[in-house]
Design a protein around this motif. Structure first.
Motif, short mmCIF file in Angstrom:
data_model
loop_
_atom_site.label_atom_id
_atom_site.label_comp_id
_atom_site.label_asym_id
_atom_site.label_seq_id
_atom_site.Cartn_x
_atom_site.Cartn_y
_atom_site.Cartn_z
N LYS A 103 0.84 -1.20 0.00
CA LYS A 103 0.00 0.00 0.00
C LYS A 103 0.87 1.25 0.00
O LYS A 103 0.50 2.29 -0.55
CB LYS A 103 -0.94 -0.02 1.20
N ALA A 118 -6.73 9.29 -0.55
CA ALA A 118 -6.76 9.82 0.82
C ALA A 118 -5.35 10.17 1.29
O ALA A 118 -4.38 9.51 0.91
CB ALA A 118 -7.38 8.77 1.75
N VAL A 141 -8.29 5.58 9.50
CA VAL A 141 -8.11 4.24 8.93
C VAL A 141 -6.69 3.77 9.18
O VAL A 141 -5.73 4.50 8.92
CB VAL A 141 -8.43 4.25 7.42
N LYS A 143 -4.02 0.78 8.22
CA LYS A 143 -3.84 -0.30 7.23
C LYS A 143 -2.47 -0.94 7.37
O LYS A 143 -1.46 -0.23 7.44
CB LYS A 143 -3.95 0.25 5.80
N ILE A 155 -11.11 0.46 10.47
CA ILE A 155 -11.63 1.83 10.59
C ILE A 155 -11.85 2.06 12.08
O ILE A 155 -12.73 1.46 12.69
CB ILE A 155 -12.92 1.97 9.76
N GLU A 186 -6.50 9.06 6.15
CA GLU A 186 -7.70 9.88 6.29
C GLU A 186 -8.94 9.04 5.94
O GLU A 186 -8.93 8.29 4.97
CB GLU A 186 -7.55 11.02 5.29
N TYR A 187 -9.99 9.17 6.73
CA TYR A 187 -11.23 8.45 6.47
C TYR A 187 -12.04 9.20 5.43
O TYR A 187 -12.28 10.41 5.56
CB TYR A 187 -12.03 8.33 7.77
N LEU A 188 -12.44 8.50 4.38
CA LEU A 188 -13.21 9.13 3.31
C LEU A 188 -14.67 8.69 3.38
O LEU A 188 -14.95 7.53 3.62
CB LEU A 188 -12.66 8.73 1.94
N GLU A 192 -18.59 3.40 -2.52
CA GLU A 192 -17.48 2.72 -3.17
C GLU A 192 -17.89 2.13 -4.51
O GLU A 192 -19.04 1.76 -4.71
CB GLU A 192 -16.96 1.59 -2.27
N LYS A 214 -18.91 -6.14 0.65
CA LYS A 214 -17.88 -6.81 1.43
C LYS A 214 -18.37 -7.34 2.77
O LYS A 214 -17.83 -8.29 3.30
CB LYS A 214 -16.72 -5.84 1.70
N MET A 274 -13.49 5.53 -3.90
CA MET A 274 -14.51 6.17 -3.07
C MET A 274 -15.02 7.36 -3.87
O MET A 274 -14.24 8.22 -4.30
CB MET A 274 -13.93 6.64 -1.73
N LEU A 283 -9.09 4.15 -3.09
CA LEU A 283 -8.89 3.48 -1.80
C LEU A 283 -7.78 2.45 -1.89
O LEU A 283 -7.03 2.23 -0.96
CB LEU A 283 -10.18 2.77 -1.36
N GLU A 284 -7.76 1.75 -3.00
CA GLU A 284 -6.75 0.70 -3.16
C GLU A 284 -6.66 0.33 -4.63
O GLU A 284 -7.58 0.58 -5.40
CB GLU A 284 -7.15 -0.57 -2.38
P1 AMP Z 1 -8.78 -1.62 1.11
O1 AMP Z 1 -8.27 -3.02 1.32
O2 AMP Z 1 -7.74 -0.58 1.17
O3 AMP Z 1 -9.70 -1.50 -0.07
O4 AMP Z 1 -9.80 -1.38 2.31
C1 AMP Z 1 -10.87 -2.27 2.56
C2 AMP Z 1 -12.12 -1.48 2.83
O5 AMP Z 1 -11.92 -0.57 3.90
C3 AMP Z 1 -12.55 -0.61 1.67
O6 AMP Z 1 -13.30 -1.31 0.74
C4 AMP Z 1 -13.35 0.46 2.37
O7 AMP Z 1 -14.65 -0.02 2.68
C5 AMP Z 1 -12.61 0.65 3.66
N1 AMP Z 1 -11.63 1.75 3.54
C6 AMP Z 1 -10.33 1.66 3.18
N2 AMP Z 1 -9.75 2.85 3.19
C7 AMP Z 1 -10.68 3.75 3.55
C8 AMP Z 1 -10.69 5.18 3.73
N3 AMP Z 1 -9.59 5.92 3.57
N4 AMP Z 1 -11.84 5.75 4.10
C9 AMP Z 1 -12.97 5.03 4.30
N5 AMP Z 1 -13.03 3.69 4.16
C10 AMP Z 1 -11.90 3.05 3.79
#
Ligand code: AMP
Ligand code: GLY
Length: 428
Positions: A103, A118, A141, A143, A155, A186-188, A192, A214, A274, A283-284
């Protein structure tokens, strides 16, 4: 030509199903495959992370194309190994797959390419991580940097929750080396969506945008899973959002990877977005088809996927060959009782033939196996029951009609796949 599909889940059954339709193909091999792929392909009992075995298989069988489904063999460099042997492969190199495998790397490329995402900080230090979390405010968030099978994201709604998540990764090493550093992000807010693109190193072609579900329970509650369903197209991806994603996300990322890292991206690039109004933030990234997104996106792809994948692998993609069929698709995952926690295997699945015979239904297998001539459950996500239709409401109806025809002990599925899109269109 023989085509090898690596993996054994619902995504791989969808790939086998689509690939088998190509007039270029004489035989499909699936490694390891499942009970569903066995009907359209020859299953070979090799694990998806057996890089030596898979390379030898593709070489011995003279496969004209190998398609790599899951992220693990990609991050282990299977595509590089096949390419070294002169074997055509659809899937990014180990270097390119870092977009999913790290990441922190993905954030760096996005920063270089000006790709909207973010704000985030990477650190190995517990104190710094907590400090950044406080600065950003809650929710925040946390990770794990590396691959954690979808379980590395927390989260945190308050400081104790953030501290616990940080300690889990950095102190208790819950994710092993994947969590030796954490991103504080940062929380967004927003909705999605998943946008997948075929990339040949330079040219790109976006597939129909989709949305997955999910969480385990209706109303998007409960624990995270590998995905309990998906649908496409996702109306949250308006034409404006689609254009922004093509230009500012996919194209900009492929270019930044090449310019700043010297790495060519060939394969599927999956952007988890997002969307907040017209604003798109990443987000990823994933370096492969989504699961269960593939089960709705592939049935809506018009044209020969083998031709498309071969062209992309050679750096000669003609984006005009990637066309959408129109209509909609919805996939409802039937899971084992207890999933995503512990569950029993070996339950006999009834009603598969009846479901397969229904119009506008494709039953993709995920965790299935054959025992004593019967199809039985062998994993958490068992089936991806896909319905097709002129619009989403009809696609969802077809999917649930088929789910109603199938039964196994403990079977469990969400009842509200596609609810966001239906609400948005005012259908419910
Ligand atoms: P990711 O593996 O990074 O996609 O994260 C898994 C899930 O976490 C995503 O599908 C989102 O629902 C949530 N998520 C990840 N990053 C954020 C973020 N910055 N803000 C809000 N939700 C997030
Ligand atoms: N459905 C999410 C993923 O494939 O990562």
């Amino acid at each position: 030509m023989k085509v090898l599909v690596v993996g054994g889940g619902g995504r791989e059954h969808a790939l086998v199903w689509k690939i088998a339709q190509s007039p270029l193909v004489t035989e499909v091999l699936a490694a390891p495959g499942n009970a569903g792929t066995a009907a359209q392909a020859r299953n070979v009992p090799l694990k998806a992370d057996d890089i030596d075995g898979l390379t030898a298989l593709a070489a011995d069988e003279g496969c004209g194309l190998t398609v790599i489904g899951p992220e693990v063999p990609l991050t282990l460099g299977l595509a590089d190994r096949l390419a070294e042997r002169g074997l055509p492969v659809f899937g990014p190199s180990k270097a390119a797959a870092r977009l999913e495998g790290s990441k922190a790397f993905a954030k760096e490329i996005m920063k270089r390419g000006g790709v909207p995402t973010a704000r985030a900080w990477l650190t190995e230090d517990r104190g710094e991580a907590l400090g950044r979390a406080r600065e950003l405010g809650f929710p925040v968030v946390v990770k794990a940097d590396g691959l954690a099978a979808g379980k590395g994201v927390v989260i945190a709604t308050d400081e104790p929750a953030a501290a616990a998540a940080i300690d889990d990764a950095l102190v208790d090493r819950r994710f092993g080396d994947s969590g030796s550093s954490v991103l504080i992000e940062e929380y967004l807010e927003g909705e999605e969506a998943s946008v997948l693109a075929i990339v040949d190193g330079e040219r790109i072609a976006l597939l129909v945008p989709s949305q997955d579900h999910k969480r385990a329970l209706d109303g998007d509650r409960g624990p995270n899973t590998g995905g309990m369903g998906a649908y496409a197209p996702a109306p949250v991806v308006t034409p404006a959002v689609f254009e922004t994603t093509a230009t500012d996300v996919i194209r900009a990322t492929v270019r930044a990877l090449s310019e700043f890292d010297g790495t060519v991206y060939r394969g599927v690039l999956y952007a988890g977005l997002m969307i907040t109004g017209d604003r798109v933030r990443v987000l990823e990234f994933n370096c492969r088809f989504g699961d269960p997104e593939a089960q709705v996106v592939l049935p809506l792809l018009d044209g020969d996927i083998v031709e498309i994948m071969l062209a992309a692998s050679r750096g000669q993609l003609d984006p005009a060959t990637v066309r959408a069929k129109g209509g909609a698709a919805a996939c409802v995952v039937m899971a084992s009782g207890g999933y995503p926690g512990s569950y029993e295997k070996g339950k006999v699945i009834a009603g598969l033939d009846a479901a397969d015979d229904m119009d506008d239904v494709i039953v993709f297998h995920a965790g299935t196996a054959i025992a004593d001539g019967q199809v039985v459950t062998s994993g958490g996500r068992v089936l991806g029951v896909t319905g097709l239709g002129a619009d989403l409401e009809r696609a969802i109806g077809s999917a649930y009609a088929a789910v109603g025809a199938i039964d196994f002990e403990g079977a469990n599925s969400r009842k509200d796949i596609g609810h966001r899109a239906l609400n948005r269109c005012g259908a419910r």
